[in-house]
Design an enzyme around this catalytic site. Structure first.
Site, PDB file in Angstrom:
ATOM      1  N   TYR A 106       0.847  -1.195   0.000  1.00  0.00           N
ATOM      2  CA  TYR A 106       0.000   0.000   0.000  1.00  0.00           C
ATOM      3  C   TYR A 106       0.883   1.246   0.000  1.00  0.00           C
ATOM      4  CZ  TYR A 106      -3.237   3.630   1.421  1.00  0.00           C
ATOM      5  OH  TYR A 106      -3.978   4.788   1.441  1.00  0.00           O
ATOM      6  N   GLU A 197      -3.523   7.456  -4.374  1.00  0.00           N
ATOM      7  CA  GLU A 197      -3.408   6.220  -3.592  1.00  0.00           C
ATOM      8  C   GLU A 197      -3.241   5.009  -4.504  1.00  0.00           C
ATOM      9  OE1 GLU A 197      -7.033   4.311  -1.856  1.00  0.00           O
ATOM     10  OE2 GLU A 197      -6.020   4.644   0.052  1.00  0.00           O
TER      11      GLU A 197
END
Ligand code: GDP
Ligand code: MN
Length: 392
Positions: A106, A197
């Site tokens: 992530y 993101e």
């Protein structure tokens, strides 16, 4: 403005953030089957069929599926098109050559308003809900707020490296992930994003890392310095209310609300006070509309037309305090608007005060319009508008 995945990947790609090979944007089962045939024919061992909606958790909801044949892609297409993912109905699907995944990480950059900087979040535990990881295993989530000063000439490679090392990325990918983070930051900065993101950032069998998913929000206030900003809007995907979209196109400050009393005023402060006084009188405003400082007859007519297009509107409270805008101009606008709009069932409760208010009121009275109800004060106007809405 939030971008869908394929747009986010486009944005990444043009800023040198590595992404999978380009896929195909589709709207029908046939298009999806054709895209699968093309990509499989061009050597992809599989394709991934991905719902393009502005919400996360598509995978869990059945909106992301791998296919190794055209028939399989067609089956997925049938299941995914029209699928409801958290209230977003899938209309657009992205078909991409599938990537081989060794690990999922992530990585994100976003505005940190409290910390007054850019927040980088990095974790070795990607591909899953990062908030969940943060709850259950907070030490696996590295958060670093970078000051604008620190990032004045971009994110330094050593800082990026430090972050991925702290997140315990495997040694084999530290360098490429750090490099990718520098580019991600650059993309975020260059494109005036408030969020960029990647979840998951994947490690491929050759130890390269790429953005398998992309979630990007752009700062609409910076639209003026980006050519082609409007091209990010996709027909059918952008849940802009049609009236809000029309208002935006006409340069009218309009926000849809939930009630039945249409509101139109000049100056944001006065309009907000109008919403309050409607509420104090037991009503609920249907919208916020600021015709602006120099409310011309034209602006008035356009604005009224817009408010009346909303069929939940049962009465309209027109609240004008003349400053620069003179009363007779406003009255002229209301008269013009009622002429242009022809028959409409709602009453306009007009409170007109300030510069040349008497003249304006006289004009309205002489025009003797069926739809116009004059009110002497804001309070009286609100009470009348609420009552009329309730009776309608
Ligand atoms: P999200 O569920 O909305 O976040 O959608 P993602 O794009 O992140 O996809 C969800 C998951 O599907 C990923 O975490 C992967 O595990 C899987 N996935 C997506 N694309 C591919 C692909 O190209 N290859 C493989 N093997 N899995 C994929
Ligand atoms: Mn994802």
């Amino acid at each position: 403005m939030d971008l869908v995945e394929f747009q986010g990947k486009q944005l990444f790609g043009r800023n040198a953030v590595p992404v999978p090979p380009p896929g195909t944007v589709c709207r029908t089962v046939e298009e999806i089957a054709q895209a699968a045939e093309d990509h499989l024919g061009a050597g992809a061992s599989a394709v991934v069929v991905k719902a393009q909606v502005k919400t996360g958790g598509r995978g869990k909801a059945g909106g992301v599926k791998l296919a190794t044949s055209v028939d399989e892609a067609r089956e997925h297409a049938e299941a995914i098109l029209g699928l409801d993912i958290k209230g977003h109905v899938v209309q657009v699907v992205y078909v991409e050559p599938a990537s081989d995944i060794v690990e999922e990480y992530y990585l994100s950059v976003m505005h940190d308003r409290v910390g007054k900087g850019h927040l980088v979040i990095c974790s070795k535990e990607g591909g899953v809900d990062i908030e969940e990881v943060n709850r259950t295993n907070p030490s696996a989530v590295v958060k670093r707020t970078l000051t604008p000063h620190e990032t004045a000439s971009g994110l330094k490679l050593e800082t990026a490296r430090d972050i991925v090392v702290q997140a315990a990325f495997p040694a084999e990918v530290v360098d490429s992930a750090a490099e990718l983070l520098v580019r991600l930051f650059d993309a975020y900065r260059t494109e005036d994003a408030t969020l960029a993101e990647i979840n998951p950032l994947i490690r491929r069998p050759d130890d390269s890392v790429i953005a398998l998913d992309a979630k990007v929000s752009l700062d609409a206030n910076a639209a003026f310095r980006h050519d082609g900003y409007a091209e990010w809007l996709i027909a059918g995907l952008d849940a802009d209310d049609p009236l809000e979209a029309e208002a935006k196109a006409k340069g009218i400050q309009y926000v849809k609300l939930d009630g039945s009393v249409g509101v139109l005023g000049n100056g944001a402060g006065l309009v907000m006070a109008t919403l309050d006084v409607v509420a104090q009188n037991g009503g609920q405003a249907a919208n916020f509309l600021d015709v602006g400082g120099g409310a011309s007859a034209d602006a008035m007519a356009e604005s009224l037309g817009l408010v009346l297009k909303d069929d939940r509107v049962k009465s309209v409270f027109v609240n004008i305090f003349g400053g620069i805008t003179r009363g007779e101009e406003v009255a002229g606008g209301i008269i013009e608007a009622t002429k242009r709009l022809g028959d409409f069932p709602q009453k306009l409760v007009v409170r007109l005060d300030g510069t040349n208010a008497e003249e304006g009121r006289r004009m309205l009275q002489e025009a003797d319009l069926d739809q116009v109800v004059a009110a002497a004060t804001m309070q009286e106007a609100a009470a009348t508008a609420v009552r009329l809405a309730d009776e309608a």
